[in-house]
Design a protein around this motif. Structure first.
Motif, PDB file in Angstrom:
ATOM      1  N   ASP A 105       0.821  -1.217   0.000  1.00  0.00           N
ATOM      2  CA  ASP A 105       0.000   0.000   0.000  1.00  0.00           C
ATOM      3  C   ASP A 105       0.857   1.270   0.000  1.00  0.00           C
ATOM      4  N   LEU A 108      -0.185   4.045  -2.293  1.00  0.00           N
ATOM      5  CA  LEU A 108      -1.339   4.834  -1.888  1.00  0.00           C
ATOM      6  C   LEU A 108      -0.939   5.970  -0.954  1.00  0.00           C
ATOM      7  N   ARG A 109       0.223   5.843  -0.320  1.00  0.00           N
ATOM      8  CA  ARG A 109       0.669   6.848   0.643  1.00  0.00           C
ATOM      9  C   ARG A 109       1.555   7.913   0.018  1.00  0.00           C
ATOM     10  N   ASP A 134      -2.984   3.620  -7.942  1.00  0.00           N
ATOM     11  CA  ASP A 134      -4.191   4.462  -7.986  1.00  0.00           C
ATOM     12  C   ASP A 134      -5.052   4.174  -9.211  1.00  0.00           C
ATOM     13  N   LEU A 162      -8.683  -3.301   1.822  1.00  0.00           N
ATOM     14  CA  LEU A 162      -8.642  -2.566   0.562  1.00  0.00           C
ATOM     15  C   LEU A 162      -9.595  -3.127  -0.483  1.00  0.00           C
ATOM     16  N   LYS A 226      -5.402  12.652  -3.548  1.00  0.00           N
ATOM     17  CA  LYS A 226      -5.076  11.307  -3.080  1.00  0.00           C
ATOM     18  C   LYS A 226      -5.206  11.207  -1.563  1.00  0.00           C
ATOM     19  N   TYR A 230      -8.123   8.709   0.306  1.00  0.00           N
ATOM     20  CA  TYR A 230      -7.738   7.567   1.134  1.00  0.00           C
ATOM     21  C   TYR A 230      -7.997   7.826   2.617  1.00  0.00           C
ATOM     22  N   GLN A 233     -11.696   7.232   3.749  1.00  0.00           N
ATOM     23  CA  GLN A 233     -12.201   5.875   3.899  1.00  0.00           C
ATOM     24  C   GLN A 233     -12.297   5.464   5.361  1.00  0.00           C
TER      25      GLN A 233
END
Length: 282
Positions: A105, A108-109, A134, A162, A226, A230, A233
């Motif tokens: 992940d 995603l960061r 992404d 996820l 982004k 995220y 969520q």
């Protein structure tokens, strides 16, 4: 002309052969990161996972990089963990698991958008790396599987969190419980990938998309979006709205909005300032 770098990580045999498990090159403002063990469909080793994480961080820290494309060399994206490592027993498998900061992940960061060009088979940890991107392009002949249940394993690398957020809980359960293989057409229907391409065109299509982001989208805006998506969520609507309003207010005074409006009036492409690399999104 693209500039290519090679990670120095890899197994001793690979280093001796002059191979590198992860390659990175620059196509203008786009960094292309390639998993490079084509002889085993880019099956993952611990060294390869570390080199991949290092390449992503290097690209994200470069203010000139506005998008990252990840792909696999040869005819596969990533066929999962290297089976020779799995056969060595529990301790070898434990040593294979990346540290928390290097888990799939990671993409995603990052503040930079990451686009996956899935050019062939995907399984296991490769599935986690694919979903960690992404945006995902897949070749029409790509085959995608979780595989975990068929190996006596669990939903690894945070996929139980996820995957339901990507395809919904019913399909996440079905894919994880069965470990079955889906083709690209089913993958796009489920939402596992965004776009299906003809074989041999996947990387070109992903690069075209990444270049479009680099040319027309504010790096600061993409990083903020982004982080918003995220983070939201894991929090309620009220907290998300409060954060959104604060970010909106700050953006109204920012140079990117002024540049975008000026570019439209002058009928030219925008020239957005470079994003200041910051901490991971979370």
């Amino acid at each position: 002309m693209s500039e290519e770098k090679a990670s120095t990580a890899g197994t001793p045999a690979e280093r001796e052969a002059g191979e590198r498990p992860v390659l990175m090159r620059y196509e203008g403002p786009v960094a292309v990161v390639t998993l490079n063990r084509p002889q085993v469909l880019n099956a993952m080793t611990a060294e390869m996972a570390a080199a991949y994480a290092d390449a992503l961080r290097t690209a994200d820290a470069d203010p000139a990089v506005r998008a990252i494309v990840v792909t696999g060399a040869g005819r596969g994206f990533c066929a999962g963990a290297d089976l020779s490592m799995l056969a060595q027993g529990p301790e070898a498998i434990r040593a294979f698991v990346p540290p928390a900061e290097d888990l799939p992940d990671l993409a995603l960061r990052l503040g930079t958008p990451v686009v996956a060009a899935v050019n062939g088979p995907v399984a296991g940890i490769g599935f986690a790396y694919m979903l960690g991107s992404d945006i995902r392009f897949a070749a029409r002949d790509a085959r995608i599987s979780t595989t975990f249940a068929r190996l006596g394993l669990v939903a690894e690398y945070g996929l139980s969190w996820l995957l339901p957020r990507i395809v919904g809980m019913p399909w996440a359960l079905e894919l994880l419980l069965s470990g079955r293989t889906v083709d690209a057409e089913e993958a796009v229907r489920l939402g596992l990938v965004h776009h299906v391409t003809e074989p041999g065109e996947t990387l070109d299509r992903a690069l075209e998309y990444a270049r479009e982001l680099a040319a027309n989208c504010s790096p600061a805006s993409m990083a903020a979006i982004k982080a918003q998506v995220y983070a939201d969520q894991e929090r309620g609507r009220g907290a998300a709205l409060r954060d959104t309003l604060a970010l909106m207010d700050a953006s109204f005074d920012g140079p990117d909005l002024a540049e975008a409006l000026a570019a439209r009036v002058q009928r030219r492409p925008p020239v957005f300032p470079e994003r200041k690399p910051g901490p991971a999104a979370g």
